[in-house]
Design an enzyme around this catalytic site. Structure first.
Site, PDB file in Angstrom:
ATOM      1  N   THR A  73       0.862  -1.184   0.000  1.00  0.00           N
ATOM      2  CA  THR A  73       0.000   0.000   0.000  1.00  0.00           C
ATOM      3  C   THR A  73       0.896   1.232   0.000  1.00  0.00           C
ATOM      4  OG1 THR A  73      -1.712  -1.173   1.230  1.00  0.00           O
ATOM      5  CG2 THR A  73      -1.815   1.233   1.236  1.00  0.00           C
ATOM      6  N   LYS A 109      -6.766   1.183  -3.325  1.00  0.00           N
ATOM      7  CA  LYS A 109      -6.438   0.578  -2.036  1.00  0.00           C
ATOM      8  C   LYS A 109      -6.521   1.618  -0.918  1.00  0.00           C
ATOM      9  CE  LYS A 109      -5.262  -2.087   1.222  1.00  0.00           C
ATOM     10  NZ  LYS A 109      -3.937  -2.677   1.411  1.00  0.00           N
ATOM     11  N   LYS A 124      -1.006   5.509   8.722  1.00  0.00           N
ATOM     12  CA  LYS A 124      -0.179   5.806   7.548  1.00  0.00           C
ATOM     13  C   LYS A 124      -1.031   5.825   6.281  1.00  0.00           C
ATOM     14  CE  LYS A 124       2.063   2.250   6.134  1.00  0.00           C
ATOM     15  NZ  LYS A 124       1.211   1.905   4.953  1.00  0.00           N
TER      16      LYS A 124
END
Length: 304
Positions: free
Chosen positions: A105, A180, A251
């Site tokens: 990711t 994503k 994150k």
């Protein structure tokens, strides 16, 4: 050339053998029956794969030099950039015609930059992050969203199907990375909504947790998140380490907010979600499953 013909993929490589990567790699190893070279910054992570027949490499570049198709499964954009571009990295070892598939990711900008820089060296690239749980990674039932050329996607698709059941070519460079980030942002926003419902229902004393989840799950609030995050973690109020931690989710939602800022889009729900994740990390729960956000709502900070 920037694409690879799947008929020429005779050797595989895998870089990043953590919780998700090791399981994905094992599926590819078992189902492809092709020579496999692996590397992880923590050498011990490669042990089980080596025991299954893989060869341990000395660096990421060593993997790229020995493979036609290289998978990356890394914590985030900084790690991906390091593995690709540092001395001894993938770009240093890859030959023209090699295809690199990033399952990590990452920010959209990191993905698009990788497409551009690798193409300059004749190396193909797909940003192909994965969704669903570590159980899905072990079972080979991940959802995978890919961005890149149709040719590179066609070359990688048979191998992606060894890891997942829902494989989608989403569009050009960066499309997989974008979807994503949106997936994870929606997941956590839904987790927050469920955590609020659980906290309020418990404080009311009117219904049991089981009734709450049965009613929500049987109505229009039903969702994958309710069944897989709610029932497994929020209902028993267990938020272990070693699953998808709050720090990782922070994150990822941060990547979403960075892109939104670049595009001039306000995301108030995502902003709140990111703030809650920051508070969760400040409370010492950054390594716990991100469902631990419920501990902020009921003002408890002990870990499970």
């Amino acid at each position: 050339m920037t694409s690879a013909d799947s008929a020429t993929i005779d050797r595989l490589g895998f870089i990043g053998l953590g919780v998700m990567g090791s399981r994905q790699c094992l599926n590819v190893s078992r189902k492809s029956d092709l020579p496999l070279t692996v590397f992880d910054a923590r050498p011990g992570n490669a042990a089980s794969l080596v025991a299954s027949g893989a060869v341990a490499a000395t660096s990421a570049g060593d993997v790229a030099a020995k493979a036609d198709l290289v998978f990356l499964s890394l914590p985030g954009g900084d790690e991906v950039a390091s593995v690709l571009y540092d001395d001894g990295g993938v770009l240093a070892g890859a030959r023209p015609g090699t295809l690199v598939v990033d399952l990590s990711t990452t920010p959209v900008g990191v993905a698009r930059e990788a497409h551009r820089r690798l193409a300059e060296r004749g190396v193909g690239f797909l940003d192909a992050p994965v969704a669903r749980t570590r159980r899905a990674a072990a079972d080979g039932t991940l959802a995978i969203m890919a961005g890149g050329t149709a040719e590179n996607y066609a070359s990688a698709e048979p191998f992606l199907r060894m890891m997942g059941t829902e494989i989608t070519h989403c569009g050009p460079a960066g499309a997989g990375a974008l979807l994503k980030l949106l997936n994870n942002t929606v997941v956590f926003e839904t987790v927050v909504a469920l955590a609020e419902a659980v906290t309020l229902a418990r404080r009311s004393g009117l219904v049991s947790d089981e009734v709450l989840f049965d009613v929500l799950g049987g109505g229009s609030a039903a969702s994958f998140v309710l069944e897989n995050h709610g029932r497994s973690a929020l209902l028993p109020d267990e938020h272990p380490t070693g699953v998808f931690p709050a720090s990782y989710m922070r994150k990822d939602v941060g990547y979403t907010l960075d892109l939104a800022s670049e595009l001039g889009v306000a995301l108030p729900a995502a902003t709140l979600a990111h703030s809650l994740l920051g508070r969760l990390c400040e409370h010492g729960l950054g390594d716990n499953y991100h469902t631990a956000v419920v501990r902020l709502l009921d003002q408890r900070s002990e870990t499970s």
